[in-house]
Every structure is written in C-alpha cells, then in structure tokens.
Design a protein around this motif. Sequence first.
Motif, PDB file in Angstrom:
ATOM      1  N   GLU A 130     -24.441  24.368  12.331  1.00 30.97           N
ATOM      2  CA  GLU A 130     -24.191  22.935  12.571  1.00 30.97           C
ATOM      3  C   GLU A 130     -22.713  22.635  12.836  1.00 30.97           C
ATOM      4  O   GLU A 130     -22.382  21.603  13.426  1.00 30.97           O
ATOM      5  CB  GLU A 130     -24.683  22.100  11.384  1.00 30.97           C
ATOM      6  N   SER A 133     -20.225  21.795  16.565  1.00 30.91           N
ATOM      7  CA  SER A 133     -20.291  20.480  17.201  1.00 30.91           C
ATOM      8  C   SER A 133     -19.431  20.506  18.457  1.00 30.91           C
ATOM      9  O   SER A 133     -18.608  21.410  18.641  1.00 30.91           O
ATOM     10  CB  SER A 133     -19.769  19.414  16.243  1.00 30.91           C
TER      11      SER A 133
ATOM     12  N   SER B 133     -24.275  18.684  20.594  1.00 30.61           N
ATOM     13  CA  SER B 133     -24.277  19.092  19.187  1.00 30.61           C
ATOM     14  C   SER B 133     -25.036  20.406  19.062  1.00 30.61           C
ATOM     15  O   SER B 133     -25.747  20.815  19.977  1.00 30.61           O
ATOM     16  CB  SER B 133     -24.966  18.023  18.338  1.00 30.61           C
ATOM     17  N   TYR B 134     -24.887  21.081  17.914  1.00 27.06           N
ATOM     18  CA  TYR B 134     -25.635  22.324  17.690  1.00 27.06           C
ATOM     19  C   TYR B 134     -27.125  22.057  17.785  1.00 27.06           C
ATOM     20  O   TYR B 134     -27.873  22.804  18.415  1.00 27.06           O
ATOM     21  CB  TYR B 134     -25.287  22.914  16.320  1.00 27.06           C
ATOM     22  N   GLN B 135     -27.546  20.953  17.170  1.00 26.99           N
ATOM     23  CA  GLN B 135     -28.972  20.629  17.151  1.00 26.99           C
ATOM     24  C   GLN B 135     -29.520  20.395  18.562  1.00 26.99           C
ATOM     25  O   GLN B 135     -30.579  20.912  18.918  1.00 26.99           O
ATOM     26  CB  GLN B 135     -29.196  19.390  16.282  1.00 26.99           C
TER      27      GLN B 135
END
Lengths: 262, 262
Positions: A130, A133, B133-135
Amino acid sequence: MADTGWPGCAKSLKGVILDLCGVLYDSGDGDGVAIPGSIEAVKRLKESDLQLRFCTNETQATREKFVAKLQRLGFDISVAEVFPPAPAAIAVLKERGLRPHLLVHEGLLPEFDAVDKTNPNCVIIGDAAENFSYQNLNEAFRVLIGLERPVLFSLGQGRYYKETDGLKLDVGVYMKALEYACDLKAEVIGKPSPTFFQSVLGDMGLKPNEVWKTSGIFMHNDLSGLQEMPSDERHPTVTADATVDNLAQAVDVILGQRGRGA
Amino acid sequence: MADTGWPGCAKSLKGVILDLCGVLYDSGDGDGVAIPGSIEAVKRLKESDLQLRFCTNETQATREKFVAKLQRLGFDISVAEVFPPAPAAIAVLKERGLRPHLLVHEGLLPEFDAVDKTNPNCVIIGDAAENFSYQNLNEAFRVLIGLERPVLFSLGQGRYYKETDGLKLDVGVYMKALEYACDLKAEVIGKPSPTFFQSVLGDMGLKPNEVWKTSGIFMHNDLSGLQEMPSDERHPTVTADATVDNLAQAVDVILGQRGRGA
C-alpha cells in the motif's frame, strides 16, 4: 518417489540452502501454515553434519519479526540462519558509502534504523504494498532524477504473489516503473541475484558445488542444485536435479544417500 | 531568424498539426499561460487556406473542458479541431468489440460515459496521477491477468512532466509496470503513435507530405515535417526541417513562403 535421477553428489554435500515461503510454509491468514513434514525435515537437517541456511525475499518485516513467525509455526530456526535482502542491502550501502531514500513497507523500516538516510544518494525499494502510492513513487522518482549518478536498489524483482484475498503486485513491477521513468537499470538485491546467493555461501564458507538449494516452490516440482548460479529461477537452461513433492521427501533422499555412503 | 534551411515545400502544404502544451501554452497554476505570439499565430493560420488541427496527450480532462481552458487563455479553437487520445481509444474499442476497465483521472471519466464497461475484456490507463494507488494498479492488474488474451491500452507513453510543484510521473511509467507484471506489450494510443497521427490526417483528408506538424516543444528548438511518421519524437533519424524559437516565428516563415509563391 524413488531416488533414481537424484545426483550422486549428495555424499559430497556440505550445506543446504532452503527457500522459506512455499517450501517450509504457505502464506495465508495470520502466520500462514507449515507444510506437512517440513518442521521435522528441518530438524533432521539440523541434526545432520550439513550446514543449513534459509533464503527469503521477505521485505515486509524485520528479520527478528519474520523469524519469530517461523518459530510460532514450529520451526527451530534462528535469526542468524535467515538471509533476507535488507541486511544484504545494508552491507552494500556501507561498502559503497551510499545513503538511501527508502520506499519500503513500514514493517521493514526498523531494519534501517542505524543507517544514515540524510541527503540520500540512492533509492531502495522493497515490497511496499500500500505504500506504493502515487505520491511515494513520485517522491522516490524525484530523488533519483535529481542525482548526478542515480542508483536504484530493488529488494527482489518479483512480478506478483498470491495472498488469501488474491494476487498482489510485487516490488519488481515498481522497479520497472522507476527504471523507465529514470532511464536506468536497477540493481536487484535478493533472490535470484547471484551476488545474494554468494553472500550466503560466504557466510557458510562453502563453494557452490558443495551446497544443495531449493529453487522456488515445490508447487512447480522444481529442485535445482547450485552447480551454477541461475540469474532467473525459471531460466530454461537450469534443470532440476530431481523432482520431489516436498521438503520431507528431498531430505529423505539426501540423508538416505549420505547414510548409505557412510 | 532567417528562413534559410526551411524546406521549399511550404508552398505545397495543405495543413498544419500543432502540439498544444509547450507550443501554444505552458502549463502551470490554474490554466497555465499562453506563449507570447501564439494566440495571434493560430489566428493567422485560421485565416489562411491551410487546414488546422491540434494534437494533445491530455488525459486528465474531457475534450470539452480542455478546449474551454484553451479558449479562456484566448485561443480561437473548437472541440472538433482537438485530438486527444481518449476519443481515438473509444474508436478502437468500438472497432474491436472491447469493453474497458478504466484506470484514468476522474476528470476523463465522462468521456467514457457512453462506453460499455461491464465484464471488461481490456484495460485502459491514462495519466491517472493520484489515482495510481497500489490498490487501483493492483485492480487493473487482476483484470488483465484474469483475461485469456489480455489487452492493455496506454493513453500516451510519457515518462514524466513538469508542473509548478515539480516533476510528476506520467502514464508511461505505469504502462511499463503493468507490462512487466503481466508479461505483455501495451498498445499506445496518443502521440507519438503513428496510427494516432494517421487518424488526424484521415480527419483532414490529407497525406503526410501535405502537412506540417510541430514535434514536441519549442524548448528543444525542434520542428519536424511529417515526411515520415516518427515512432518516437526523439528518434535520432528524424531531423528538424528548421529551427525556430516559437510558433509565431514558424507561422511567419510558412505564410511568408506561401505569400511569395502566390
């Protein structure tokens, strides 16, 4: 499984290097789960005259926390026996007088507590998850692009891995992103980097042909000796010495052959 | 600047394709700022017998919002004259029966309002900035890796660009990330893709040798004709026809030559 096909060199072995995830345990909820027979297999190797070390590309926790997890799973493993990328990276920093900007998982940060991070002249990325970013990746990029001679270290080069809630992008993906952004080539620290394995061999005081190591995970039924240092674990020219289903079987074969030779 | 070195073909020109950012205006706080002389230069081109189109890799806003910004800066430009990657991508989707999963800036989403996005069978990435974002990247990855024949479209392939608060990673960086994660090659829609320029030429009904286009930004004093379709604007074999400092000078040369020829 019969031991036909297994190399005759088991008798001359002096050490064993084991992968952790996929060989000793499967990751999953919480600590994950020990693979049947692997706890006993590690115990038998430790009772033998073989040196034993463990290699991992784990970069989401300090070595201490990671080993504590292995111990909770039932393994008799100590911190000094486990080789993750971060301590290898710290050795490289010291050797080359480099001060890192870190883009890593917060669980790994304590590993770098004693490292000078002021006025950074290199970037280290790990499996930050996470923490990858846009802002953090951009910050790492700005550090690199601002350096006269940008140096990027990547703790592994994996594409993705599986967790209980699905596939997750691994550090290699962000390594490629920064390589393209800055038009440079990262230095990989961790498996399957030959210098990483060399540092483990150095710790054992052994030569490549004296050591047997697991290659990747047993899912692929793939076990390679260390006759040569593979630059990629899926390298087509590196073939497995023998095929077994799990560590317990492999240890049966190795110790069995050595027993017959004694 | 003298017009020596300028190609003799100005008289046979039928159209002009202009870059926007760096040629007509510089980005910055708010709308940015028009480059001196460029508003008048566009006006003069429009009053001539030359066809005029504008190319941009802008993917953070719809064409309508983007053109409204140009009009606020003082340019006489309409939506139909501006070619960004998104409408070109939508044409490709239609042609190939593809339904996209989008990883783009929220400002661009309305451009895809009428596009079927159910059960996606391809992924489109644009300059998503903070949305990278990572997500979100992981989600795009999971869509791709789950497809039998994964297709990734990238709206541009830039490494980074400059904003008032510093350098920012561009879409190309995340294109490389997903290419590595999924072991595939993205299809680039936008500059400098030859098919993208071809679609603009098609709209003008002109051939490459009938059109003059700006290449990149004047910062590099680099103007190229469209004698060949460059696959990379920094391609070493594509040399500039002439060097001028800004659009106003270029238009002076072109219209001057045509005037003498009349």
